[in-house]
Design a protein around this motif. Sequence first.
Motif, PDB file in Angstrom:
ATOM      1  N   VAL A   5       0.859  -1.177   0.000  1.00  0.00           N
ATOM      2  CA  VAL A   5       0.000   0.000   0.000  1.00  0.00           C
ATOM      3  C   VAL A   5       0.895   1.227   0.000  1.00  0.00           C
ATOM      4  O   VAL A   5       1.864   1.280   0.755  1.00  0.00           O
ATOM      5  N   GLU A   6       0.587   2.187  -0.860  1.00  0.00           N
ATOM      6  CA  GLU A   6       1.333   3.447  -0.890  1.00  0.00           C
ATOM      7  C   GLU A   6       0.349   4.593  -0.722  1.00  0.00           C
ATOM      8  O   GLU A   6      -0.368   4.952  -1.650  1.00  0.00           O
ATOM      9  N   CYS A  61      -4.392   6.619  -2.436  1.00  0.00           N
ATOM     10  CA  CYS A  61      -3.739   5.422  -1.943  1.00  0.00           C
ATOM     11  C   CYS A  61      -3.703   4.395  -3.064  1.00  0.00           C
ATOM     12  O   CYS A  61      -4.742   4.043  -3.626  1.00  0.00           O
ATOM     13  N   LYS A  62      -2.500   3.922  -3.398  1.00  0.00           N
ATOM     14  CA  LYS A  62      -2.354   2.840  -4.363  1.00  0.00           C
ATOM     15  C   LYS A  62      -2.331   1.532  -3.580  1.00  0.00           C
ATOM     16  O   LYS A  62      -1.519   1.354  -2.677  1.00  0.00           O
ATOM     17  N   GLU A 108      -8.500   8.199  -1.302  1.00  0.00           N
ATOM     18  CA  GLU A 108      -9.202   7.547  -2.393  1.00  0.00           C
ATOM     19  C   GLU A 108      -8.364   6.344  -2.816  1.00  0.00           C
ATOM     20  O   GLU A 108      -7.161   6.445  -3.011  1.00  0.00           O
ATOM     21  N   LEU A 109      -9.013   5.186  -2.960  1.00  0.00           N
ATOM     22  CA  LEU A 109      -8.295   3.938  -3.206  1.00  0.00           C
ATOM     23  C   LEU A 109      -8.222   3.634  -4.694  1.00  0.00           C
ATOM     24  O   LEU A 109      -9.225   3.707  -5.395  1.00  0.00           O
ATOM     25  N   SER A 112      -3.075  -4.282  -9.984  1.00  0.00           N
ATOM     26  CA  SER A 112      -2.737  -5.695  -9.969  1.00  0.00           C
ATOM     27  C   SER A 112      -1.239  -5.879  -9.750  1.00  0.00           C
ATOM     28  O   SER A 112      -0.421  -5.185 -10.348  1.00  0.00           O
ATOM     29  N   ASP A 113      -0.889  -6.807  -8.874  1.00  0.00           N
ATOM     30  CA  ASP A 113       0.504  -7.115  -8.563  1.00  0.00           C
ATOM     31  C   ASP A 113       0.732  -8.589  -8.863  1.00  0.00           C
ATOM     32  O   ASP A 113       0.055  -9.449  -8.310  1.00  0.00           O
TER      33      ASP A 113
END
Length: 125
Positions: free
Chosen positions: A41-42, A50-51, A92-93, A97-98
Amino acid sequence: MRKNSIKNTRINSEVQRELSKIIREELKDPRIGLMTSITDVEVAPDLKTCKVFVSILGSKKEQEDTMSGLKNAGGFIRRTLAKNLNLRNTPELFFLSDHSIEYGIDMIRKIDEVTKDLPEAEEEE
């Protein structure tokens, strides 16, 4: 607040922990796969965005369904996050995909294929 400050690192880990808990326990969407995990999470230093990096084990169809389910449930997840965490702003989210876990499993499989033909090293006494 700087991007790599201790405070930002703590916020990132708290948001990651809460998001994992929300997705695992509170979301009822059948599109979201069981093998879904939040890898990173960044949160931006201004707490506006928020990424969220999500790893999904499964077929391409399951991955696409899970990502669309998470994007559709973004408002609910954000609202629940605001209730559980006491932040000045609830970010805001953005779900991304990782593929790192999938890549790691693939590498282990390839290493096992290569090493299965090698003779075992004899241990010295």
